[in-house]
Scaffold this motif. Structure first.
Motif, mmCIF file in Angstrom:
data_model
loop_
_atom_site.group_PDB
_atom_site.id
_atom_site.type_symbol
_atom_site.label_atom_id
_atom_site.label_comp_id
_atom_site.label_asym_id
_atom_site.label_seq_id
_atom_site.Cartn_x
_atom_site.Cartn_y
_atom_site.Cartn_z
ATOM 1 N N THR A 97 0.854 -1.183 0.000
ATOM 2 C CA THR A 97 0.000 0.000 0.000
ATOM 3 C C THR A 97 0.894 1.238 0.000
ATOM 4 N N ASP B 163 0.997 -2.826 5.812
ATOM 5 C CA ASP B 163 1.353 -3.977 4.987
ATOM 6 C C ASP B 163 1.710 -5.196 5.824
ATOM 7 N N THR C 182 -4.888 -8.779 -0.531
ATOM 8 C CA THR C 182 -4.209 -7.497 -0.370
ATOM 9 C C THR C 182 -4.192 -7.062 1.089
ATOM 10 N N ASN C 183 -3.810 -5.803 1.316
ATOM 11 C CA ASN C 183 -3.879 -5.154 2.627
ATOM 12 C C ASN C 183 -5.002 -4.116 2.597
ATOM 13 N N ASP C 184 -5.096 -3.313 3.649
ATOM 14 C CA ASP C 184 -6.055 -2.218 3.694
ATOM 15 C C ASP C 184 -5.456 -1.020 2.968
ATOM 16 N N SER D 26 -5.838 -0.727 -3.433
ATOM 17 C CA SER D 26 -6.244 -1.874 -4.244
ATOM 18 C C SER D 26 -7.540 -2.485 -3.729
ATOM 19 N N LEU D 27 -7.700 -2.521 -2.410
ATOM 20 C CA LEU D 27 -8.928 -3.048 -1.820
ATOM 21 C C LEU D 27 -10.130 -2.224 -2.279
ATOM 22 N N ALA E 93 -12.657 -9.657 -1.967
ATOM 23 C CA ALA E 93 -11.285 -9.447 -1.518
ATOM 24 C C ALA E 93 -11.054 -10.152 -0.188
ATOM 25 N N ALA F 55 -8.342 -9.488 2.777
ATOM 26 C CA ALA F 55 -7.416 -8.413 3.106
ATOM 27 C C ALA F 55 -6.890 -8.542 4.522
ATOM 28 N N LEU G 236 -15.940 -8.919 1.465
ATOM 29 C CA LEU G 236 -14.623 -8.749 2.078
ATOM 30 C C LEU G 236 -14.427 -9.730 3.227
#
Length: 365
Positions: free
Chosen positions: A201, A207, A276-278, A281-282, A292, A294, A312
């Protein structure tokens, strides 16, 4: 500091025939803009609401406008990340004043709030909210709103203070645009079905470890039977090579530093799911209706999103200090630094990853 209006503003012949102008300013990340889309929908009936957007995101802004999720927007030629450019916030006050807005809504930009109190930003009315409640007291033209504890609900407060209501419904592109973006992205990848992984991110403190992502990729590829497409900005190209080391081209590929925002949206529109992370992209995945998985640490979905139940899956380490981002304990870890993310194990995500891999519904077009 310049503000460029896109598309051209309406001709303001009479107040009865035109909506008052509202300018919206928030943090400069893609996710912050996309979380504000329900606010713009709530404002549309009474205001011409224009968000301030860094020029780097012009391609995204144009797509949002094309799909009628934005009435228009204001491009700023330089960024507004405070730690790198503190004085530009004060220059922004002057640029916004020149537009003579009826209302200016500011989220989280503390320097701009104090600049307003000093008379550097002039508008008919200024509304301000900060996720940690920081900022100057209210005056007759400057109103400091208390935080709700949730970023999207904080945004919707601006509408409610103006006498409007919004339900916070998730905003997504139309099916036609999503299908078109996915079709364009097919030229980038050799597989009809794949998983997208975005391990980085704009804020490294959000991350999860690369070890976590590599272990998750192994689960997706070897147990889930799906290939992986790795994405990210150019600075992570070399790290991406190391992250995928040992995986053959038939199972994984890197597009790190090789995609535009439009292409990234296309990849997400066609992918089975996103890991992914927060981060941005989320929120881009949410924009195109993609599920997703995350990793969350200092932040939490219930403090950021209005709704997230079905699309999510949040992976979190249940530590008593997490989430901490909008509290006095922000990043003052009582144990190992960011242990909430560094200690995440792929085993905690294994079931969710395999269920997503085995989902019957294909996301390719």
């Amino acid at each position: 500091m310049r503000l460029l209006m896109k598309p051209e503003p309406e001709v303001r012949g009479s107040e009865a025939a035109t909506r008052p102008l509202l300018i919206f300013i928030t943090y400069t990340g893609i996710g912050d803009l996309l979380m504000a889309l329900p606010l713009f929908d709530a404002l549309r009936s009474q205001f011409k609401a224009l968000p301030v957007i860094p020029s780097a995101y012009a391609e995204l802004a144009e797509l949002l406008h094309h799909d009628r999720l934005l009435d228009g927007y204001l491009l700023v030629d330089e960024g507004l990340v405070f730690l790198r450019q503190p004085l530009r916030h004060l220059l922004m006050c002057r640029a916004v004043s020149d537009l003579q807005a009826d209302v200016v809504a500011i989220y989280g930009k503390l320097v701009m709030a104090y600049g307003t109190r000093l008379g550097l930003l002039r508008a008919g009315r200024v509304l301000y909210c900060h996720p940690r409640g920081m900022g100057p007291r209210s005056t007759s033209t400057f109103e400091h709103l208390p935080t709700t504890g949730n970023q999207m609900r904080d945004y919707l407060q601006f509408a409610s203070r103006l006498g409007l209501s919004g339900n916070g419904a998730r905003a997504t592109f139309t099916e036609g645009l999503k299908a078109g973006l996915a079709q364009e992205a097919q030229a980038l990848i050799p597989w009809p079905s794949y998983v997208t992984v975005a391990p980085w991110t704009s804020d490294p403190r959000r991350d999860a470890s690369l070890r976590f992502f590599r272990e998750c990729i192994d689960i997706i590829v070897h147990e889930g039977g799906l290939p992986v497409v790795l994405t990210g900005v150019a600075q992570y190209r070399k790290i991406a090579e190391d992250l995928l080391r040992g995986l053959p081209d038939t199972q994984a590929m890197s597009l790190v530093g090789s995609t535009t925002i439009r292409q990234m949206l296309g990849l997400l529109a066609g992918t089975r799911f996103l890991l992914t992370n927060d981060g941005g992209s989320l929120h881009m995945a949410r924009l195109v209706g993609t599920p997703a998985i995350a990793a969350f640490g200092p932040t939490a979905p219930e403090l950021r999103l209005h709704t997230f139940a079905e699309e999510l899956m949040a992976i979190r380490q249940p530590l008593p200090c997490s989430p901490c981002e909008h509290t006095p304990a922000r990043y003052k870890c009582p144990g190992p630094y960011l242990d909430c993310l560094r200690s995440l194990e792929a085993a905690s995500a294994r079931q969710a990853l395999l269920l997503a891999c085995r989902a019957v519904t294909e996301r390719t077009v």
